[in-house]
Scaffold this active site. Sequence first.
Site, short mmCIF file in Angstrom:
data_model
loop_
_atom_site.label_atom_id
_atom_site.label_comp_id
_atom_site.label_asym_id
_atom_site.label_seq_id
_atom_site.Cartn_x
_atom_site.Cartn_y
_atom_site.Cartn_z
N SER A 176 0.59 -4.17 -0.18
CA SER A 176 -0.75 -3.85 0.07
C SER A 176 -1.78 -3.69 -1.42
O SER A 176 -0.96 -3.18 -2.24
CB SER A 176 -0.86 -2.62 0.94
OG SER A 176 -0.36 -2.75 2.14
N1 SAH Z 1 4.10 -1.17 2.83
C1 SAH Z 1 4.26 -2.27 2.48
C2 SAH Z 1 3.70 -3.48 2.99
C3 SAH Z 1 4.56 -4.47 3.58
S1 SAH Z 1 3.83 -5.80 4.76
C4 SAH Z 1 4.36 -2.41 1.04
O1 SAH Z 1 3.71 -1.52 0.26
O2 SAH Z 1 5.16 -3.43 0.23
C5 SAH Z 1 4.28 -5.03 6.12
C6 SAH Z 1 5.77 -5.01 6.45
O3 SAH Z 1 5.84 -4.49 7.88
C7 SAH Z 1 6.49 -6.27 6.07
O4 SAH Z 1 7.48 -6.03 5.24
C8 SAH Z 1 7.09 -6.59 7.78
O5 SAH Z 1 8.34 -7.14 7.76
C9 SAH Z 1 6.97 -5.43 8.40
N2 SAH Z 1 7.06 -5.31 9.90
C10 SAH Z 1 6.38 -6.22 10.59
N3 SAH Z 1 6.83 -5.95 12.04
C11 SAH Z 1 7.84 -4.75 11.83
C12 SAH Z 1 8.34 -4.27 12.89
N4 SAH Z 1 8.06 -4.29 14.29
N5 SAH Z 1 9.16 -3.02 12.39
C13 SAH Z 1 9.43 -2.93 11.19
N6 SAH Z 1 8.71 -3.40 10.11
C14 SAH Z 1 7.71 -4.51 10.42
#
Ligand code: SAH
Length: 218
Positions: free
Chosen positions: A69
């Site tokens: 993000s």
């Molecule tokens: N906070 C993160 C944002 C990553 S993007 C950062 O700073 O990098 C969102 C993430 O949510 C992705 O890595 C994706 O794989 C994860 N995600 C999506 N659905 C999910 C679920 N059901 N359970 C756990 N993680 C999930």
Amino acid sequence: MNNKIHGIGMTSQRTRTRMLDRLRGQGIKDEVVLEIMGSIPRHIFVEEALAHRAYDDDALPIGYGQTISSPYTVARMSELLRAGGRLNKVLEIGTGCGYQTSVLSGLAKDVYTVERIAPLLAKAREHFRALRILNVRARHADGTMGLPETGPFDAIIMTAAATRVPPELLDQLAPGGRLVMPVGTAEQRLCLVEYDGKDFRQTQLEAVRFVPLLPGLA
Ligand code: SAH
């Protein structure tokens, strides 16, 4: 700290300080959040070829179709969760590269984070080790339903977009707790839920763009 973590040029402390000034200009007021973001080397969380763009106000690819993000989004969500006070137990759903997790580790006593993509979680764990972050417990799991056996939490943050606030997550909020997550499909908005021990108050905030919450493990 070595040079890779510490950063030079476009990844230096001076670049982080400029990022903080920009965040203040964008309306971020919580100096505790800003101080922590100033101390975490965001560039180590992105691919080396993109390190020079790590402090721009952009979301960047982290592999597997996922994104880190933007600094503004991380600051905004952290500020909303913290609401001016120190947090005890926090749950993050969607560890990704672990940058938001690392920010939370400085705002809370214990951070639980859940990621469904195993190799992303492995990388995030490496980052926690490199930064000597010891109060994060990271789990490879589908976080759609939260972590009922570990709750209740003072704060829950979901960093992937769902079509609605999962009711199971509300059950895992402690009295006084807050949940922040993106809600929507084509158009997403940040959603804040505040629980006073009796009622849940939901507020829709600004438009955002997150990758979708997906079911199952990968
Ligand atoms: N906070 C993160 C944002 C990553 S993007 C950062 O700073 O990098 C969102 C993430 O949510 C992705 O890595 C994706 O794989 C994860 N995600 C999506 N659905 C999910 C679920 N059901 N359970 C756990 N993680 C999930």
